[in-house]
Design an enzyme around this catalytic site. Structure first.
Site, mmCIF file in Angstrom:
data_model
loop_
_atom_site.group_PDB
_atom_site.id
_atom_site.type_symbol
_atom_site.label_atom_id
_atom_site.label_comp_id
_atom_site.label_asym_id
_atom_site.label_seq_id
_atom_site.Cartn_x
_atom_site.Cartn_y
_atom_site.Cartn_z
ATOM 1 N N LYS A 6 1.193 -0.883 -0.003
ATOM 2 C CA LYS A 6 -0.178 -0.719 0.225
ATOM 3 C C LYS A 6 0.706 0.959 0.341
ATOM 4 O O LYS A 6 0.968 2.690 -0.549
ATOM 5 C CB LYS A 6 -0.747 0.301 0.914
ATOM 6 C CG LYS A 6 -1.694 -0.535 1.424
ATOM 7 C CD LYS A 6 -3.140 -1.123 -0.010
ATOM 8 C CE LYS A 6 -4.232 -1.395 0.185
ATOM 9 N NZ LYS A 6 -4.835 -1.780 -0.927
ATOM 10 N N GLU A 9 -10.740 4.811 3.172
ATOM 11 C CA GLU A 9 -11.027 4.268 3.483
ATOM 12 C C GLU A 9 -9.623 2.686 4.074
ATOM 13 O O GLU A 9 -8.723 2.644 3.443
ATOM 14 C CB GLU A 9 -12.073 3.595 2.871
ATOM 15 C CG GLU A 9 -11.449 2.844 1.762
ATOM 16 C CD GLU A 9 -10.550 3.024 0.614
ATOM 17 O OE1 GLU A 9 -9.982 2.502 0.042
ATOM 18 O OE2 GLU A 9 -10.370 4.317 0.623
ATOM 19 N N SER A 39 2.069 -9.739 -0.324
ATOM 20 C CA SER A 39 1.672 -8.575 -0.730
ATOM 21 C C SER A 39 1.887 -7.638 0.490
ATOM 22 O O SER A 39 1.764 -6.599 1.118
ATOM 23 C CB SER A 39 0.044 -8.306 -1.272
ATOM 24 O OG SER A 39 -0.672 -8.917 -0.429
#
Length: 433
Positions: free
Chosen positions: A100, A122, A389
Site C-alpha cells: 500500500k 477508507e 502483498s
C-alpha cells in the site's frame, strides 16, 4: 494512458480518455464531484509525465520505502509441496509492511502538489490506512481514515499505528461496519469539502482516474519482479499469483506480464466460508455487472442492483466489487480468477510461517494457498511467482485466538509431505466456521 510511471509497459492505451477498460470503469459520480474528478485527472496527467515528480517518488521508494523489494525462492515450501518452485515477491518487507505504501506516497505527493490540506481514505485491514497516515506524516498533511467498526476491533495493531502517526481514525458503524461502509463514509466526507481535501482511494477501484492512478503507482511491483526473475533465473515465471479484493497489489504485479502470453496469471478471490454459503467476497465468480462507488464493475448485488454484505477472514479482501481492469481482463480471459476459503488461507498462513519463517498477511495467504495447489498441478521444472502483498503482524492476535495451533509440532509432519502437513492443520485448527 502511457506515462513515465509505466514506461516499458504496454497498457493497451487503457483506460481510454473517459476512464473505461472496455465496458468497465468510468466515472459515475454526483454532479458536485464531476469537476473535482476532472481536476484530479488533469493533475495526475501532468505529474505522471513530470520528471521532477517521478524523480521525487523514485527517491522516496528507494530511501524511504526500501525498494526494490526482493524476490525470494521459498525452497522448503517448494520441497514440501513437491511440484513447481514457488517464489515470493516480498512486498511485506516494504516500510509499513505492505504494498500500500507504493500508491500512498504517490497520492500524497499529488495532493501536496495540488495544494490540498488533508488526505482522507477508507481502510479494511488497516494497511492502506497505515500507509496513507505514514505518507501524510512524512509530507506534512492532515489525514482522516474511515474504518469499519468491525475492522477497528479486528485490526487493533494497525489502528494504534495510524493514531501514533497522527491520523484521525473514524469508526464506521453503518451497514455491516466493514470495508464497503468505510468507502461510503469516506466518499460522503469528500463531498463536504473537495476543495481542501482529496480522497486517496486504497485500491484500483472508484471513479476515474483512481483505477488508473493506483495501478500506475503499483506497477513498480511488476516492473521489478520481471527484471528480477530474468536476472536470477534467466526466464520468466510460468505463472504469477496475487490475491484480489479491490485488486491493487494484483494489478501492480500483473501489469508487467500481460503481454507475456506464456505466463499464466491467477487472481485469487476470497471464498470465505464457502461459495455455496453466501459468506464470501468472490465478486468475479458470483457478482454481476453494475455501478458501485462511482464505477462499473462486477459486484455482489441483490435483485435491485444494491450491493450485498460480503465476508472474508481477510479484512482487506471483503469488498463487494473488484477493479474495472480486473473485470476487463476476466472477460477477455487473460487472467484466471479463482478463489480460496478461509480455512485454506489459514493453512497457508501457518505453512509459510513454519516452513519459511515468514508470517504473511491473511490477504496474501490466499495467494500462497492457491500457489501451493497450482504447484502440484504444474509439476517439477515450473516456476510460480506469488506477490506476498503484506506481512501478518496485524493478524497474529486474531489468528491465534480463533485458529490456535498451540500443540502443533511441524517437524513431525513436514517430513511426510505437504498433504500430511495440511491434514494435521485441519484437524488442529479450532475454526469458527
Amino acid at each position: 494512458m502511457p506515462n513515465l510511471l509505466t514506461k516499458g509497459i504496454d497498457t493497451e492505451n487503457m483506460p481510454d480518455k473517459n476512464g473505461f477498460f472496455g465496458e468497465f470503469g468510468g466515472s459515475y459520480v454526483p454532479e458536485a464531484l464531476e469537476k473535482v474528478m476532472e481536476e484530479v485527472s488533469s493533475a495526475y496527467d501532468r505529474i505522471s509525465n513530470d520528471p521532477s515528480f517521478i524523480k521525487e517518488l523514485k527517491e522516496l521508494n528507494e530511501t524511504y520505502t526500501g525498494r526494490p523489494s526482493p524476490i525470494y525462492h521459498a525452497k522448503r515450501l517448494s520441497e514440501a509441496v513437491g511440484g513447481a518452485e514457488i517464489y515470493l515477491k516480498r512486498e511485506d518487507l516494504n516500510h509499513t509492511g505492505a504494498h500500500k505504501i507504493n500508491h500512498a506516497l504517490g497520492e500524497v505527493l499529488l495532493a501536496k502538489r495540488m495544494g490540498k490540506k488533508k488526505v482522507i481514505a477508507e481502510t479494511g485491514a488497516g494497511q492502506h490506512g497505515v500507509a496513507l497516515a505514514t505518507a501524510a506524516a512524512l509530507l506534512g498533511l492532515d489525514c482522516d481514515i474511515y474504518m469499519g467498526a468491525v475492522d477497528v476491533k479486528k485490526e487493533a495493531p494497525n489502528v494504534s499505528r495510524m493514531k501514533i502517526l497522527g491520523a484521525k481514525v473514524i469508526p464506521v458503524t453503518e451497514g455491516t461496519a466493514t470495508l464497503k461502509d468505510a468507502v461510503d463514509a469516506a466518499f460522503k466526507a469528500y463531498l463536504e469539502d473537495p476543495v481542501n481535501i482529496i480522497y486517496c482511494i486504497g485500491s484500483v477501484v472508484g471513479p476515474h482516474p483512481f483505477p488508473e492512478m493506483v495501478r500506475d503507482f503499483q506497477s513498480v511491483i511488476g516492473i521489478e519482479a520481471r527484471e528480477q526473475m530474468l536476472k536470477a533465473e534467466g526466464t520468466l515465471p510460468d505463472a504469477i499469483v496475487a490475491c484480489v479484493g479491490g485488486g491493487s497489489n494484483a494489478m501492480g504485479l500483473f501489469s508487467a506480464f500481460l503481454d507475456d502470453k506464456d505466463v499464466a496469471i491467477y487472481g485469487v478471490e476470497p471464498a470465505g466460508k464457502g461459495l455455496e454459503t453466501g459468506m464470501h467476497a468472490a465478486s468475479m465468480e458470483k457478482g454481476k455487472k453494475g455501478i458501485l462507488h462511482g464505477f462499473k464493475c462486477y459486484f455482489i448485488q441483490d435483485e435491485k442492483g444494491e450491493p450485498l454484505p460480503v465476508y472474508s477472514i481477510a479484512s482487506g479482501l471483503d469488498y463487494p466489487g473488484v477493479g474495472p481492469q480486473h473485470c476487463y481482463l476476466h472477460d477477455i480471459q487473460r487472467v484466471n480468477y479463482v478463489s480460496i476459503t478461509d480455512r485454506e488461507a489459514v493453512e497457508a498462513f501457518y505453512a509459510l510461517s513454519r516452513m519459511e519463517g515468514i508470517i504473511p498477511a491473511l490477504e496474501s495467504s490466499h495467494a500462497v494457498s492457491y500457489a501451493v495447489k497450482l504447484a502440484k498441478k504444474l509439476g517439477k521444472g515450473k516456476k510460480i511467482l506469488v506477490n506476498l502483498s503484506g506481512r501478518g503482524d496485524k493478524d497474529i492476535d486474531f489468528v491465534m485466538e480463533n485458529y490456535p495451533l498451540s500443540d502443533y509440532e511441524p517437524e513431525d509432519v513436514i517430513k511426510d509431505g505437504y498433504d500430511e502437513f495440511l491434514t494435521h492443520i485441519s484437524t488442529k485448527v479450532s475454526s469458527p466456521l
